[in-house]
Design an enzyme around this catalytic site. Structure first.
Site, PDB file in Angstrom:
ATOM      1  N   LYS A  22       0.843  -1.213   0.000  1.00  8.82           N
ATOM      2  CA  LYS A  22       0.000   0.000   0.000  1.00  8.82           C
ATOM      3  C   LYS A  22       0.866   1.246   0.000  1.00  8.82           C
ATOM      4  CE  LYS A  22      -1.651   1.532   4.146  1.00  8.82           C
ATOM      5  NZ  LYS A  22      -1.336   2.925   4.505  1.00  8.82           N
ATOM      6  N   ASN A  23       1.864   1.270   0.899  1.00  6.33           N
ATOM      7  CA  ASN A  23       2.634   2.506   1.069  1.00  6.33           C
ATOM      8  C   ASN A  23       3.648   2.731  -0.052  1.00  6.33           C
ATOM      9  OD1 ASN A  23       1.127   2.995   3.286  1.00  6.33           O
ATOM     10  ND2 ASN A  23       2.721   2.537   4.803  1.00  6.33           N
ATOM     11  N   CYS A 116      -5.171  13.001  12.775  1.00  6.23           N
ATOM     12  CA  CYS A 116      -4.944  11.575  12.616  1.00  6.23           C
ATOM     13  C   CYS A 116      -4.906  10.905  13.981  1.00  6.23           C
ATOM     14  CB  CYS A 116      -3.625  11.385  11.888  1.00  6.23           C
ATOM     15  SG  CYS A 116      -3.177   9.697  11.710  1.00  6.23           S
ATOM     16  N   ARG A 121       0.678  14.839  12.915  1.00  7.80           N
ATOM     17  CA  ARG A 121       1.457  14.472  11.721  1.00  7.80           C
ATOM     18  C   ARG A 121       1.626  15.701  10.841  1.00  7.80           C
ATOM     19  NH1 ARG A 121      -0.859   8.933   9.396  1.00  7.80           N
ATOM     20  NH2 ARG A 121       1.061   8.958   8.173  1.00  7.80           N
ATOM     21  N   ASP A 308       4.942   0.770  12.143  1.00  9.71           N
ATOM     22  CA  ASP A 308       3.728   0.128  11.638  1.00  9.71           C
ATOM     23  C   ASP A 308       3.585  -1.325  12.094  1.00  9.71           C
ATOM     24  OD1 ASP A 308       3.073   2.475  10.403  1.00  9.71           O
ATOM     25  OD2 ASP A 308       3.743   1.870   8.412  1.00  9.71           O
ATOM     26  N   ARG A 400      -8.581  -0.361   5.277  1.00 11.24           N
ATOM     27  CA  ARG A 400      -7.755   0.670   4.629  1.00 11.24           C
ATOM     28  C   ARG A 400      -6.422   0.098   4.159  1.00 11.24           C
ATOM     29  NH1 ARG A 400      -6.836   5.955   7.916  1.00 11.24           N
ATOM     30  NH2 ARG A 400      -5.632   6.222   6.021  1.00 11.24           N
TER      31      ARG A 400
HETATM   32  N1  EPU Z   1       7.172  14.637  10.442  1.00 10.16           N
HETATM   33  C1  EPU Z   1       7.409  15.964  10.696  1.00 10.16           C
HETATM   34  N2  EPU Z   1       7.206  16.854   9.668  1.00 10.16           N
HETATM   35  C2  EPU Z   1       6.790  16.481   8.436  1.00 10.16           C
HETATM   36  C3  EPU Z   1       6.574  15.106   8.181  1.00 10.16           C
HETATM   37  C4  EPU Z   1       6.777  14.205   9.216  1.00 10.16           C
HETATM   38  O1  EPU Z   1       7.784  16.343  11.800  1.00 10.16           O
HETATM   39  O2  EPU Z   1       6.632  17.339   7.558  1.00 10.16           O
HETATM   40  C5  EPU Z   1       7.380  13.650  11.527  1.00 10.16           C
HETATM   41  C6  EPU Z   1       6.118  12.848  11.823  1.00 10.16           C
HETATM   42  O3  EPU Z   1       5.261  13.530  12.705  1.00 10.16           O
HETATM   43  C7  EPU Z   1       6.681  11.572  12.404  1.00 10.16           C
HETATM   44  C8  EPU Z   1       7.961  11.402  11.615  1.00 10.16           C
HETATM   45  O4  EPU Z   1       8.277  12.681  11.076  1.00 10.16           O
HETATM   46  O5  EPU Z   1       7.012  11.761  13.749  1.00 10.16           O
HETATM   47  C9  EPU Z   1       7.886  10.400  10.498  1.00 10.16           C
HETATM   48  O6  EPU Z   1       6.736  10.632   9.701  1.00 10.16           O
HETATM   49  P1  EPU Z   1       6.712  10.332   8.153  1.00 10.16           P
HETATM   50  O7  EPU Z   1       6.597  11.614   7.410  1.00 10.16           O
HETATM   51  O8  EPU Z   1       7.855   9.443   7.804  1.00 10.16           O
HETATM   52  O9  EPU Z   1       5.340   9.542   7.978  1.00 10.16           O
HETATM   53  P2  EPU Z   1       4.469   9.519   6.671  1.00 10.16           P
HETATM   54  O10 EPU Z   1       5.347   9.588   5.506  1.00 10.16           O
HETATM   55  O11 EPU Z   1       3.350  10.508   6.770  1.00 10.16           O
HETATM   56  C10 EPU Z   1       4.506   6.936   6.288  1.00 10.16           C
HETATM   57  C11 EPU Z   1       3.516   5.816   6.228  1.00 10.16           C
HETATM   58  C12 EPU Z   1       3.006   5.526   7.633  1.00 10.16           C
HETATM   59  C13 EPU Z   1       4.192   5.178   8.529  1.00 10.16           C
HETATM   60  C14 EPU Z   1       5.214   6.316   8.507  1.00 10.16           C
HETATM   61  C15 EPU Z   1       6.470   6.011   9.280  1.00 10.16           C
HETATM   62  C16 EPU Z   1       2.507   6.020   4.041  1.00 10.16           C
HETATM   63  C17 EPU Z   1       1.298   6.292   3.237  1.00 10.16           C
HETATM   64  N3  EPU Z   1       2.398   6.178   5.360  1.00 10.16           N
HETATM   65  O12 EPU Z   1       3.801   8.073   6.774  1.00 10.16           O
HETATM   66  O13 EPU Z   1       2.160   4.385   7.502  1.00 10.16           O
HETATM   67  O14 EPU Z   1       3.761   4.964   9.845  1.00 10.16           O
HETATM   68  O15 EPU Z   1       5.596   6.592   7.132  1.00 10.16           O
HETATM   69  O16 EPU Z   1       7.094   4.888   8.779  1.00 10.16           O
HETATM   70  O17 EPU Z   1       3.534   5.647   3.514  1.00 10.16           O
HETATM   71  C18 EPU Z   1       0.374   2.961   8.010  1.00 10.16           C
HETATM   72  O18 EPU Z   1       0.561   2.386   6.925  1.00 10.16           O
HETATM   73  O19 EPU Z   1      -0.366   2.488   8.920  1.00 10.16           O
HETATM   74  C19 EPU Z   1       1.029   4.242   8.266  1.00 10.16           C
HETATM   75  C20 EPU Z   1       0.606   5.113   9.179  1.00 10.16           C
END
Ligand code: EPU
Length: 421
Positions: A22-23, A116, A121, A308, A400
């Site tokens: 998915k991701n 969320c 996030r 995750d 999801r």
């Molecule tokens: N963060 C910031 N600023 C930003 C973006 C992120 O401070 O602009 C922080 C977040 O709050 C968090 C950390 O950085 O503490 C990491 O977040 P990240 O941006 O890596 O998360 P994401 O890209 O939004 C993806 C996956 C998530 C998974 C996270 C971490 C997808 C669609 N989602 O989210 O997956 O938990 O990486 O590995 O790829 C799930 O599949 O259940 C899911 C939540």
């Protein structure tokens, strides 16, 4: 609303085919915006989140068809570079259309994603990266308005934040940089396999990216990208969830289409807990016969232990022969499953960003509430190992991100009934 009625305990035994990730699929779907024409993605799972992304691409002018895992995205015409709130509030991953839209159309308006259940996030790093590439960004009525009338310009960009790298932030900036003038270097880039998969797909489209899988990505901008056919990687989180399913039930599962290389930290912890994970040419066989040994787990960006899979491991450690500590370093509030597992007679105590898990001999069925995707998976696993009939409410969360989870587990001996009530 659908519920799961799950009877336990069972010892799972059988073969499960892991779906496409998915991701990985979600940002690669957004990447199709960069390559006008028809991109075909293979192995894309049928999931609620994928349907939301299809809807988002449809609204900007693309046409998308999904049949038997093949997704055809026609981006010949993109005439409305807007990511609307009614979609972004449902799925945060929608934010990754921002970079491709600005790169292709010179402007985009994308709603700030909604709140969320797993905690704060922010998207500040996405915006920082886009600004560094020369986009002008301001916020209007809850929308991110980004413009780059004269195109984007390559630059060295530091993309680390307080919790380390960002997966979708790296994806967004990486996609935008493929069409920027000159060279972009992203430092502190996310190393997750889903980012590498995206980079591989972009390179096939004609991008010039090196360093994928490391914290430094170098992107030499090109003037255009062409549509391609591409197969997404297997879902490492689904695979990890099913390895835990075999282990928590004291069973044995053979998983196909699973890359153990993507699960090194997880296998390391599971082996410490007494789980046997044997590699096979297309996946692995996971089993457990002895007691569950306690283990300490700290979630970290890849290649560390993935957030995750934190909830699923907690369900299993709840049955360990001793005490464990689980520390969440990505989302310090991602612990909604703690109260629900305690309803099933687990002994878990939250202390700040950690949970102290005192192992119990058995879990006992109870009505429980799914709160987010991975927490719901943990409840399903706990229920398969618990004594009695557990009712898991709000399983739309699990739909999801897990394709036909009850069918896959039932084929290996689980007793899960989906009811609409
Ligand atoms: N963060 C910031 N600023 C930003 C973006 C992120 O401070 O602009 C922080 C977040 O709050 C968090 C950390 O950085 O503490 C990491 O977040 P990240 O941006 O890596 O998360 P994401 O890209 O939004 C993806 C996956 C998530 C998974 C996270 C971490 C997808 C669609 N989602 O989210 O997956 O938990 O990486 O590995 O790829 C799930 O599949 O259940 C899911 C939540």
């Amino acid at each position: 609303m659908d519920t799961f009625h799950i009877e336990g305990p069972v010892a799972l035994d059988g073969m499960i085919e892991i779906s496409g990730s998915k991701n990985a699929s979600l940002p690669i779907m957004a990447a199709a915006i960069l390559a006008p024409g028809v991109t075909t993605l293979r192995g894309v799972p049928s999931l609620a989140d994928i349907a939301v992304m299809r809807q988002l691409l449809g609204r900007i002018g693309a046409s998308v068809e999904h049949q038997n895992g093949d997704l055809q995205i026609d981006t010949t015409r993109i005439n409305n570079p807007v990511g609307e709130y009614d979609i972004l509030r449902k799925m945060r991953a929608g934010i990754c259309i921002l970079g491709p839209l600005v790169a292709r159309c010179g402007r985009a308006e994308v709603s700030m994603p909604g709140g969320c259940a797993i905690g704060d996030r922010p998207v500040d790093l996405h915006l920082h990266g886009m600004r560094e590439l020369g986009a002008k960004i301001h916020l209007r009525n809850g929308y991110i308005v980004a413009t780059a009338e004269n195109g984007l310009k390559g630059k060295r960009i530091f993309l680390g934040g307080p919790f380390g790298s960002t997966v979708l932030g790296t994806a967004n900036v990486l996609m935008a940089a493929t069409l920027a003038k000159g060279t972009t270097v992203i430092e502190s880039a996310a190393c997750e396999p889903e980012v590498t998969d995206l980079a591989n797909c972009l390179n096939l489209m004609g991008a010039r990216i090196s360093g994928a899988g490391s914290p430094r990505l170098t992107i030499e901008g090109v003037s255009s990208l062409k549509p391609v056919e591409y197969r997404v990687i297997g879902d490492r989180i689904e695979a990890g969830t099913f390895i835990v399913a075999a282990a928590i039930t004291g069973g044995r599962l053979r998983l196909r289409n699973c890359c153990l290389e993507h699960l090194l930290a997880v296998v390391d912890r599971l082996e410490r807990m007494g789980v046997i994970v044997e590699p096979t040419p297309d996946g692995c066989i996971a089993s457990r016969t002895g007691t569950i040994r306690p283990a300490d787990i700290t979630t970290q960006p890849y290649p560390g232990f993935p957030t995750d899979l934190q909830a699923q491991l907690m369900a299993m450690l709840a049955l360990a022969d001793g005490n464990s500590v689980i520390t969440e370093k990505i989302y310090p509030d991602r612990f909604m499953h703690v109260a629900e597992l305690n309803r099933m007679a687990a002994n878990l105590r939250k202390e700040g960003p950690s949970v102290i898990v005192a192992g119990v001999e058995k879990l006992i069925a109870a009505p429980v509430m799914a709160s987010d995707l991975r927490a719901s998976a943990a409840l399903v696993l706990a229920a398969a190992a618990a004594n009695g009939k557990t009712v898991v409410n709000r399983v739309y969360h699990i739909d999801r991100g897990y394709e036909r989870i009850e069918e896959k587990l039932n084929a290996a001996g689980a007793k899960i009934l989906r009811k609409n009530e």
